[in-house]
Scaffold this motif. Structure first.
Motif, mmCIF file in Angstrom:
data_model
loop_
_atom_site.group_PDB
_atom_site.id
_atom_site.type_symbol
_atom_site.label_atom_id
_atom_site.label_comp_id
_atom_site.label_asym_id
_atom_site.label_seq_id
_atom_site.Cartn_x
_atom_site.Cartn_y
_atom_site.Cartn_z
ATOM 1 N N GLU A 122 -37.572 -6.159 5.834
ATOM 2 C CA GLU A 122 -37.480 -6.623 4.444
ATOM 3 C C GLU A 122 -38.501 -5.909 3.564
ATOM 4 O O GLU A 122 -39.583 -5.555 4.018
ATOM 5 N N LYS A 123 -38.092 -5.756 2.296
ATOM 6 C CA LYS A 123 -38.987 -5.082 1.349
ATOM 7 C C LYS A 123 -40.150 -6.003 0.996
ATOM 8 O O LYS A 123 -39.944 -7.177 0.680
ATOM 9 N N LEU A 124 -41.379 -5.457 1.058
ATOM 10 C CA LEU A 124 -42.547 -6.272 0.724
ATOM 11 C C LEU A 124 -42.699 -6.370 -0.793
ATOM 12 O O LEU A 124 -42.290 -5.459 -1.515
ATOM 13 N N PRO A 125 -43.293 -7.463 -1.291
ATOM 14 C CA PRO A 125 -43.535 -7.560 -2.738
ATOM 15 C C PRO A 125 -44.433 -6.415 -3.211
ATOM 16 O O PRO A 125 -45.290 -5.942 -2.451
ATOM 17 N N LEU A 126 -44.236 -5.997 -4.455
ATOM 18 C CA LEU A 126 -44.968 -4.856 -5.018
ATOM 19 C C LEU A 126 -46.486 -5.063 -4.910
ATOM 20 O O LEU A 126 -47.223 -4.134 -4.561
ATOM 21 N N GLU A 152 -46.636 2.451 5.761
ATOM 22 C CA GLU A 152 -45.696 1.535 6.431
ATOM 23 C C GLU A 152 -45.291 0.400 5.493
ATOM 24 O O GLU A 152 -44.137 -0.012 5.457
ATOM 25 N N LYS A 153 -46.228 -0.076 4.691
ATOM 26 C CA LYS A 153 -45.926 -1.166 3.746
ATOM 27 C C LYS A 153 -44.900 -0.711 2.703
ATOM 28 O O LYS A 153 -44.051 -1.490 2.291
ATOM 29 N N TRP A 154 -44.991 0.520 2.283
ATOM 30 C CA TRP A 154 -44.073 1.031 1.256
ATOM 31 C C TRP A 154 -42.706 1.388 1.835
ATOM 32 O O TRP A 154 -41.715 1.434 1.106
ATOM 33 N N LEU A 155 -42.646 1.651 3.126
ATOM 34 C CA LEU A 155 -41.388 2.181 3.695
ATOM 35 C C LEU A 155 -40.740 1.237 4.704
ATOM 36 O O LEU A 155 -39.779 1.622 5.368
ATOM 37 N N ARG A 156 -41.234 0.028 4.798
ATOM 38 C CA ARG A 156 -40.715 -0.907 5.805
ATOM 39 C C ARG A 156 -39.215 -1.158 5.631
ATOM 40 O O ARG A 156 -38.490 -1.353 6.602
ATOM 41 N N HIS A 157 -38.741 -1.148 4.388
ATOM 42 C CA HIS A 157 -37.340 -1.492 4.114
ATOM 43 C C HIS A 157 -36.410 -0.287 4.182
ATOM 44 O O HIS A 157 -35.220 -0.411 3.891
ATOM 45 N N VAL A 158 -36.945 0.869 4.522
ATOM 46 C CA VAL A 158 -36.113 2.091 4.573
ATOM 47 C C VAL A 158 -35.662 2.318 6.007
ATOM 48 O O VAL A 158 -36.437 2.092 6.952
ATOM 49 N N LYS A 159 -34.412 2.769 6.167
ATOM 50 C CA LYS A 159 -33.923 3.090 7.513
ATOM 51 C C LYS A 159 -34.804 4.191 8.129
ATOM 52 O O LYS A 159 -35.023 5.231 7.492
ATOM 53 N N GLY A 160 -35.301 3.962 9.318
ATOM 54 C CA GLY A 160 -36.199 4.948 9.938
ATOM 55 C C GLY A 160 -37.566 4.967 9.270
ATOM 56 O O GLY A 160 -38.238 5.998 9.252
ATOM 57 N N GLY A 161 -37.966 3.813 8.740
ATOM 58 C CA GLY A 161 -39.209 3.743 7.962
ATOM 59 C C GLY A 161 -40.434 4.254 8.709
ATOM 60 O O GLY A 161 -41.296 4.891 8.107
ATOM 61 N N LEU A 162 -40.504 4.005 10.004
ATOM 62 C CA LEU A 162 -41.699 4.449 10.741
ATOM 63 C C LEU A 162 -41.732 5.969 10.938
ATOM 64 O O LEU A 162 -42.812 6.559 11.045
ATOM 65 N N TYR A 163 -40.547 6.591 10.989
ATOM 66 C CA TYR A 163 -40.550 8.069 11.014
ATOM 67 C C TYR A 163 -41.153 8.586 9.708
ATOM 68 O O TYR A 163 -42.020 9.452 9.694
ATOM 69 N N HIS A 164 -40.652 8.025 8.593
ATOM 70 C CA HIS A 164 -41.119 8.476 7.281
ATOM 71 C C HIS A 164 -42.604 8.144 7.082
ATOM 72 O O HIS A 164 -43.363 8.943 6.526
ATOM 73 N N THR A 165 -42.978 6.966 7.573
ATOM 74 C CA THR A 165 -44.388 6.558 7.486
ATOM 75 C C THR A 165 -45.268 7.580 8.195
ATOM 76 O O THR A 165 -46.295 8.021 7.675
#
Lengths: 169, 437
Positions: B211-215, B89-102
């Motif tokens: 929003e995208k989380l810091p690396l 979830e941390k890596w995909l939060r900024h992607v559309k549909g991030g929770l599906y991908h997560t």
């Protein structure tokens, strides 16, 4: 303690023993695999795991029968008219009883043969097989007794086969 | 009675017993025993009944069943699925549909610890569904996504379905496990691609991305993931290089998982006891079905019915494509009506000899069968994962929701089956590197 209470205690104790056998199997298997990596396997680990498997599989069976955990396909039986459901359930319970009773009968013959010759494993480590066969026969006898209790409950209308459990695969 | 008549009577009797609610293992065992009495008399049936159950259980190779079930139970009790989910979830939060991908990535990864499609669906329904619904994700697509990706636990080793296939067909479990890696990972990728495509057409099915989380924060999130990834690599690497057998891999996998969850204080004593008890219980239920299936199978072999069936099919055509078509049609149809374990055990005694006679690689055939099992788990009206998702959702979704949402994923699953049929190398390349052809 009445007969039903004793049966419940028996199935729970058998399941607890099977659960303990799972833990021992894990520990012995992991230690053996680790030591094997360094060239020093545990002698008899394989033979012990085989005997523990028998305990896991068959000592957990009375609880599976008591809890009606066996996989069934209820697509048709759940849609039967009420008048047919009880005869179908009685038939299913009776057949289950016959199957396990036949298996129990044969398991005692297997045990007696093993006990008479004092059977041991054929691998590097010689472990006695007849106690495992004795437990195997006792477990199947317990399953048959539970199946009798299930049949009586079904006949008296207190017990209905449940839908297939959803936890297997 | 000639073999083909006996075989037909056995099939009708079996269907009748299953329909009236006789447990699957008991039904198959009874039909097998009665058939043996009809062919070889009571001694044949009694000999089988006396020797088969004990010998089957006392086989070291089958110790893999409880040990991999235990590993999955401990991983579930110890919250390893939660770690995977949080990291993805941390890596995909900024992607559309991030929770599906997560969900897809975490559930695919959890398949490497859990061997059960139902466990995966249940765990991720409890874990991910409330979050997805809270953020405004589609009820139908969310439940279907969780339900469908859960089936990858059958393809990604360790897998209980693979163990059952190898027990019934006497094929190498190690080889089968290695063969499942590429199809399993490919399926995960294709589900990600399909979800992206669905969201391109229907952006309303997911909220706007965050929003995208810091690396640094994203990398820190990976700290809980190493155990599952490390275990998978170590166990499959150990099997691949012949360092240990699948049963030893199961013992090491469960022991390491136990140590990790105990050290992290994630497992209570009661949780550990429950994991052991449920492992023993599931093993007993599975072996009852397998004992019944093997009694049926031996009856069919001893009557000569299987040989007649193989000859009859070969008279029509000896093409492997015919056998594959029969397999897909039969398992596809049965998958709509029967649960996966029963389906495999009832059909493999008939189908596997046909596949062998047609010269089909048994490992490739196993992977195709497992893909069909995955399909069956998500095909309405009887799909075990559909039920698992709905029951774990505790009223948040209805059965109709998941059935409507599952359609695109069903199409992807059928597409994957097509790929596996057309390109056998997807299944066979890795095991052939390991053992040679």
């Amino acid at each position: 303690m009445n007969a039903a209470g004793m049966l419940t205690w028996l199935t729970r104790a058998a399941l607890a023993t099977a659960a303990l056998a799972v833990a021992v199997m894990m520990a012995i298997g992991a230690i053996d695999a680790t030591l094997l990596f360094f060239g020093h396997p545990v002698h008899g680990a394989l033979e012990l795991a085989e005997l523990l498997m028998v305990i896991v599989v068959f000592l957990a069976m009375p609880d599976a029968e008591a809890g009606n955990k066996h996989i069934r396909i209820d697509l048709v039986s759940s849609r039967l008219p009420t008048i047919l459901r009880v005869p179908a359930a009685v038939f299913a319970s009776l057949l289950t009883l016959l199957f396990f009773a036949a298996m129990a009968w044969q398991s005692w013959l297997l045990f007696l043969e093993s006990w008479q010759i004092r059977e041991y494993t054929s691998g590097l480590a010689k472990l006695p097989v007849y106690p495992a066969k004795g437990l195997f026969a006792l477990s199947l006898t317990a399953v048959s007794i539970v199946a009798v209790a299930n049949l009586l409950s079904t006949l008296s209308g207190r017990h209905r086969p449940l839908a297939a459990p959803k936890h297997e695969l | 009675m000639d073999p083909s008549t006996l075989c037909a009577v056995a099939v009708v009797a079996l269907l009748f017993l299953l329909a009236v609610g006789v447990p699957v293992g008991v039904a198959m065992g009874c039909v097998g025993l009665v058939g043996m009495v009809a062919v070889g008399g009571a001694p044949l049936a009694l000999t089988q009944l006396q020797t088969l159950p004990f010998n089957l259980a006392a086989e070291y190779a089958f110790a893999v069943v409880p040990l991999f079930i235990l590993m999955g139970s401990l991983a579930m009790e110890g919250g390893l699925a939660r770690d995977l989910y949080d990291a993805a979830e941390k890596w995909l939060r900024h992607v559309k549909g991030g929770l599906y991908h997560t969900t897809i990535i975490a559930s695919t990864a959890f398949g490497a610890a859990s061997g059960s499609t139902v466990v995966n669906a249940t765990v991720f329904t409890r874990l991910a569904l409330p979050e997805m619904l809270r953020h405004g994700y589609s009820k139908q697509l969310s439940s279907a996504c969780i339900c469908c990706v859960g089936t990858l636990a059958a393809m990604i080793p360790p897998s209980v379905v693979m163990v059952i296939y190898s027990m019934i067909t006497e094929q190498s479990l190690g080889r089968l496990m290695i063969a499942g890696i590429v199809p399993g990972l490919l399926s995960g990728v294709l589900y990600l691609v399909a979800t992206t495509a669905i969201l391109k057409r229907r952006p309303d099915l997911a909220p706007e991305p965050g929003e995208k989380l810091p690396l640094r924060e994203r990398v820190a999130g990976l700290s809980g993931v190493w155990i599952v990834v490390g275990l998978f690599v170590a166990l499959m690497g150990g099997i691949y290089f012949g360092i240990f057998s699948p049963s030893s891999a199961g013992a090491i996998g469960s022991a390491v998982t136990l140590i990790v969850v105990v050290v992290r204080r994630r497992l209570s004593r009661a949780g550990f006891i429950e994991a052991l008890r449920s492992t023993a219980s599931i093993t007993a239920v599975l072996f009852t079905v397998i004992i019944g299936g093997l009694l049926l199978s031996r009856m069919l072999v001893s009557t000569g019915a299987i040989n007649e069936l193989v000859s009859a099919v070969q008279q029509v055509s000896s093409s492997p494509w015919l056998v594959l078509a029969i397999t897909v049609a039969l398992l596809g149809l049965m998958g709509c009506l029967v649960d996966s374990t029963s389906m495999l055990i009832v059909t493999l005694p008939f189908l596997f000899p046909l596949a062998q006679a047609a010269g089909i690689d048994p490992i490739w055939y196993g992977i195709l069968v497992i893909q069909l099992v995955e399909l069956s788990a998500i095909t309405p009206p009887i799909g075990l994962n559909l039920f698992a998702t709905v029951s774990a959702a505790e009223g948040r979704i209805q059965f109709e929701d998941v059935c409507k949402g599952i359609i695109p994923y069903l199409m992807v699953s059928v597409f994957i089956l097509g790929l596996l049929i057309v390109f056998p190398g997807l299944s066979l390349w890795l095991p052939n590197q390991m053992y040679g052809k």
